[in-house]
Design a protein around this motif. Structure first.
Motif, short mmCIF file in Angstrom:
data_model
loop_
_atom_site.label_atom_id
_atom_site.label_comp_id
_atom_site.label_asym_id
_atom_site.label_seq_id
_atom_site.Cartn_x
_atom_site.Cartn_y
_atom_site.Cartn_z
N UNK A 4 -10.72 8.18 -14.68
CA UNK A 4 -9.61 7.68 -15.51
C UNK A 4 -8.41 7.30 -14.65
N UNK A 5 -8.09 8.13 -13.66
CA UNK A 5 -6.98 7.82 -12.74
C UNK A 5 -7.24 6.52 -12.00
N UNK A 6 -8.46 6.37 -11.48
CA UNK A 6 -8.80 5.15 -10.75
C UNK A 6 -8.73 3.93 -11.67
N UNK A 7 -9.22 4.07 -12.87
CA UNK A 7 -9.19 2.98 -13.84
C UNK A 7 -7.75 2.56 -14.13
N UNK A 8 -6.88 3.53 -14.39
CA UNK A 8 -5.46 3.22 -14.65
C UNK A 8 -4.82 2.52 -13.45
N UNK A 9 -5.16 2.96 -12.24
CA UNK A 9 -4.59 2.34 -11.04
C UNK A 9 -5.11 0.91 -10.87
N UNK A 10 -6.38 0.67 -11.16
CA UNK A 10 -6.92 -0.68 -11.10
C UNK A 10 -6.24 -1.60 -12.11
N UNK A 11 -5.93 -1.06 -13.29
CA UNK A 11 -5.21 -1.83 -14.29
C UNK A 11 -3.76 -2.07 -13.85
N UNK A 12 -3.10 -1.02 -13.37
CA UNK A 12 -1.70 -1.12 -12.95
C UNK A 12 -1.52 -2.12 -11.80
N UNK A 13 -2.45 -2.10 -10.86
CA UNK A 13 -2.34 -2.96 -9.68
C UNK A 13 -2.66 -4.42 -9.98
N UNK A 14 -3.27 -4.68 -11.13
CA UNK A 14 -3.65 -6.05 -11.48
C UNK A 14 -5.06 -6.41 -11.05
N UNK A 15 -5.78 -5.47 -10.42
CA UNK A 15 -7.18 -5.74 -10.07
C UNK A 15 -7.98 -6.01 -11.34
N UNK A 16 -7.67 -5.28 -12.40
CA UNK A 16 -8.22 -5.56 -13.74
C UNK A 16 -7.12 -6.26 -14.50
N UNK A 17 -7.34 -7.54 -14.81
CA UNK A 17 -6.31 -8.33 -15.47
C UNK A 17 -6.35 -8.21 -16.98
N UNK A 18 -7.43 -7.71 -17.54
CA UNK A 18 -7.50 -7.57 -18.99
C UNK A 18 -8.93 -7.38 -19.43
#
Length: 149
Positions: free
Chosen positions: A35-49
């Protein structure tokens, strides 16, 4: 971005509706670190949506073409006016600005050839700054939405 982040991205690209628990199991990580990694990927923009991938045919869009556009000139105002007007054309699914000639590549979907011809003549050809349009018809999709990573 480490190998675990890449595994998470690979799994989400296969199925963006995974719960964090399902995702953690697939990448062999406990839920909290996943979950932490997922949130960081979202926060950093690696996951755009996250989105649904819709079959164009389900919406009656059975015809697809690639359109190449060259502009008269490529000054800042012409490019900005062209791109602003292009963004308002709903049949344009993708648009890329290119180096060299042509200046733009569009992916366009319409119901049929007649609808494409109308779009081509009445909208695309009249966009600001257009010098030349050429197009080619899509026969078949060979690679579609290939996952990254």
């Amino acid at each position: 971005m480490d190998p675990m982040d890449r595994k998470i991205l690979a799994e989400l690209q296969k199925d963006g509706r995974l719960t964090v628990t399902e995702l953690a199991a697939r990448v062999r990580l406990s839920v909290s670190p996943c979950h932490r990694r997922l949130r960081e990927l979202e926060r950093s923009g690696a996951i755009r949506g996250y989105r649904a991938v819709v079959d164009p045919a389900a919406l009656g869009l059975h015809f697809e073409a690639l359109v190449f556009i060259s502009l008269h000139q490529e000054d800042r105002d012409t490019v900005a006016d062209f791109e602003r007007a292009l963004a308002a054309v709903p049949e344009v699914l993708q648009a890329q600005r290119l180096f060299g000639d042509p200046d733009y590549l569009l992916r366009v979907a319409t119901a049929d050839l007649t609808a494409f011809q109308e779009l081509y003549d009445q909208e695309l050809a009249t966009l600001p700054g257009v010098q030349r349009l050429t197009s080619t018809l899509v026969m078949k999709h060979v690679v579609v939405e290939r996952p990254l990573a």
